[in-house]
Design an enzyme around this catalytic site. Structure first.
Site, PDB file in Angstrom:
ATOM      1  N   ILE A   1       0.855  -1.194   0.000  1.00 37.97           N
ATOM      2  CA  ILE A   1       0.000   0.000   0.000  1.00 37.97           C
ATOM      3  C   ILE A   1       0.893   1.247   0.000  1.00 37.97           C
ATOM      4  O   ILE A   1       1.708   1.411   0.910  1.00 37.97           O
ATOM      5  CB  ILE A   1      -0.911   0.046   1.256  1.00 37.97           C
ATOM      6  CG1 ILE A   1      -1.759  -1.230   1.361  1.00 37.97           C
ATOM      7  CG2 ILE A   1      -1.792   1.284   1.237  1.00 37.97           C
ATOM      8  CD1 ILE A   1      -2.619  -1.302   2.622  1.00 37.97           C
TER       9      ILE A   1
ATOM     10  N   GLU B   1       7.241 -14.133  12.358  1.00 39.04           N
ATOM     11  CA  GLU B   1       8.655 -13.750  12.369  1.00 39.04           C
ATOM     12  C   GLU B   1       9.413 -14.777  13.223  1.00 39.04           C
ATOM     13  O   GLU B   1       8.813 -15.476  14.055  1.00 39.04           O
ATOM     14  CB  GLU B   1       8.813 -12.378  13.038  1.00 39.04           C
ATOM     15  CG  GLU B   1       8.088 -11.251  12.340  1.00 39.04           C
ATOM     16  CD  GLU B   1       8.997 -10.413  11.451  1.00 39.04           C
ATOM     17  OE1 GLU B   1      10.197 -10.720  11.349  1.00 39.04           O
ATOM     18  OE2 GLU B   1       8.483  -9.478  10.827  1.00 39.04           O
TER      19      GLU B   1
ATOM     20  N   LYS C   1       5.633   0.399  12.506  1.00 39.79           N
ATOM     21  CA  LYS C   1       5.012   1.025  11.329  1.00 39.79           C
ATOM     22  C   LYS C   1       4.197   2.249  11.742  1.00 39.79           C
ATOM     23  O   LYS C   1       4.220   3.281  11.071  1.00 39.79           O
ATOM     24  CB  LYS C   1       4.115   0.004  10.613  1.00 39.79           C
ATOM     25  CG  LYS C   1       4.892  -1.188  10.073  1.00 39.79           C
ATOM     26  CD  LYS C   1       3.958  -2.284   9.598  1.00 39.79           C
ATOM     27  CE  LYS C   1       4.735  -3.531   9.210  1.00 39.79           C
ATOM     28  NZ  LYS C   1       3.880  -4.682   8.968  1.00 39.79           N
TER      29      LYS C   1
END
Ligand SMILES: NC(=O)c1ccc[n+]([C@@H]2O[C@H](COP(=O)([O-])OP(=O)(O)OC[C@H]3O[C@@H](n4cnc5c(N)ncnc54)[C@H](OP(=O)(O)O)[C@@H]3O)[C@@H](O)[C@H]2O)c1
Length: 428
Positions: free
Chosen positions: A138, A192, A207
């Protein structure tokens, strides 16, 4: 023939090989769009003789990413190794010191060192861009720093960790408990290496901190993000939320208030029928609100080879075109130190508690809430066969401080063995 933009790419994993493939497969299109060819001079990874599913034999190899970043035939260093410090940071610093532009997908590095690196880029007259670091494919950084540059941004929200959204929606659709879906996500390779980065909200918090800087012109302040992961969300909470007309999402919210910058990443209830409530699986969604544009909703893949490489290439092409964008939408030296504010914006809260099944227990809880100035919107006691009675309360709007006082006081009532689950209900 125009001069090519020459890349040095460090990291040939999921994202790095995706970038190499685009550069190779779309050479003509990229050259037309950028107005000059985009070429790869050199590459680096940990292991040289690994089959990476793409032909890399024509590129010079460097074992040391710092050596790669400072090569004379590299104009733009593409950092795709990951890690907040170590080789990623060393090579990025070296590239900028040598006057090279840098494009990175590394949210951990920028969340911790974004200000210093943006200043280093500015001092060197170089560009440092990070579109791929936030919400994968995005183009949200561009949306904020370019398309919405004429707005005062009022709030930024997002579901920005696909793994958490996968876990929560899978719990909901399959009716499976957290531990089982967590294991499933692990088997599928969605987590992760350190899963707390995902389920603890840290990756999404990185983020959010980057988006907040770009949205509000403030220095990245990851330490000020109030973090809460999804580990305590139970299938019972998901079902109760659904019954009340909500879905539970790991939601990041950054907003500038009179008290300062609020940044929180936590599991929240959002209306089931809202775009955020409808978001399924690994998809990401970012909601941007500005004084002129009102609200924009961006939705798309938050990870994976193609989407992340797509975002990297957007930044690379900008550099090739000669677009000298600042890292966070304004010169690094002009970014203000954010005044961090603990969440004070009032909101309704969902409370779930297991009360001892004794007369007067619920009345005591209601009194504690009343004493903290918190009024009850809805209350439900669900069926039970146990010695504890599950009780759900939806409060009217209150502050987190008032709620925490009430939760503390409830702990001393002797009517429950475990503290209540408290989830914010975010208006979207
Ligand atoms: N994967 C995604 O969907 C995604 C989405 C958004 C952002 N990101 C970000 O993109 C970056 C890369 O992610 P990824 O998923 O592509 O990681 P990855 O698949 O684990 O690949 C990492 C690459 O870096 C190389 N590397 C690691 N340490 C190195 C060192 N000390 N020196 C040289 N090379 C080194 C590895 O080499 P070997 O191959 O030889 O081991 C590997 O090629 C990270 O910052 C990540 O947060 C990823």
């Amino acid at each position: 023939m125009t001069t090519p933009l020459r890349l040095g790419i460090a990291g040939l994993g999921t994202v790095g090989t995706g970038v190499v493939k685009i550069v190779r497969q779309k050479a003509e299109l990229l050259a037309e769009r950028a107005g000059r060819p985009i070429a790869i001079s050199a590459i680096s990874a940990r292991t040289r003789d690994k089959d990476r599913g793409v032909n890399i034999s024509s590129y010079a190899w460097e074992d040391d990413p710092v050596a790669l970043a400072t090569r004379d035939d590299v104009d733009l260093f593409v950092e795709l190794m990951g890690g907040s410090d170590g080789p990623a940071k060393a090579a990025t610093e070296a590239a900028l010191a040598a006057g090279k532009h840098v494009v990175t997908a590394n949210k951990a590095m920028l969340a911790h060192h974004g200000q210093a690196l943006a200043e280093a880029a500015e001092a060197a007259g170089a560009v440092l861009r990070f579109e791929a670091a936030v919400a994968g494919g995005i183009p949200v950084v561009k949306a904020l720093t370019e398309g919405l540059a004429g707005n005062d941004i009022t709030r930024v929200m997002g579901v920005m960790n696909g793994t958490c959204n996968y876990i929560l929606t899978r719990m909901q659709s399959a009716g499976l408990p957290y531990d089982e879906v967590f294991e499933e996500a692990n088997q599928l390779g969605f987590l992760e290496a350190d899963p707390t980065l995902d389920v603890g909200g840290i990756d999404a918090g990185h983020k959010l901190a980057l988006l907040a800087a770009a949205a509000f012109g403030t220095r990245v302040d990851f330490a000020a993000v109030e973090l809460e992961g999804i580990e305590r969300v139970t299938i019972a909470d998901i079902r109760h939320a659904e019954d009340l007309g909500y879905r539970i999402k790991l939601l990041g919210v950054a907003q500038m208030t009179g008290r300062g910058l609020e940044q929180r990443m936590s599991p929240c209830l959002v209306p089931r029928k809202s775009p955020l409530g409808q978001l399924e699986g690994g998809t990401n969604m970012v909601v941007l609100e500005g004084d002129q544009v009102e609200q924009i909703v961006l939705r798309g893949p938050g990870a994976g080879e193609g989407p992340t490489a797509s975002a990297v290439m957007g930044d690379v092409i900008d550099v090739a075109r000669g677009f000298r964008a600042t890292t966070f939408g304004m010169p690094a030296h002009a970014l203000a130190a954010a005044r961090p504010a603990r969440t004070a914006t009032p909101a309704p809260y969902y409370l779930r508690m297991a009360l001892h099944d004794k007369p007067g227990a619920l009345a005591k809880v209601a009194t504690v809430l009343g004493n903290a100035g918190i009024s009850i919107d809805r209350m439900r006691q669900t069926k039970h066969r146990d010695v504890t009675a599950p009780v759900l309360i939806v409060t009217h709007k209150t502050t987190r401080d008032a709620l925490d006082d009430a939760l503390k006081a409830m702990g001393g009532l002797g009517v429950m063995d475990t503290p209540p689950v408290a989830l914010r209900i975010e208006s979207v």
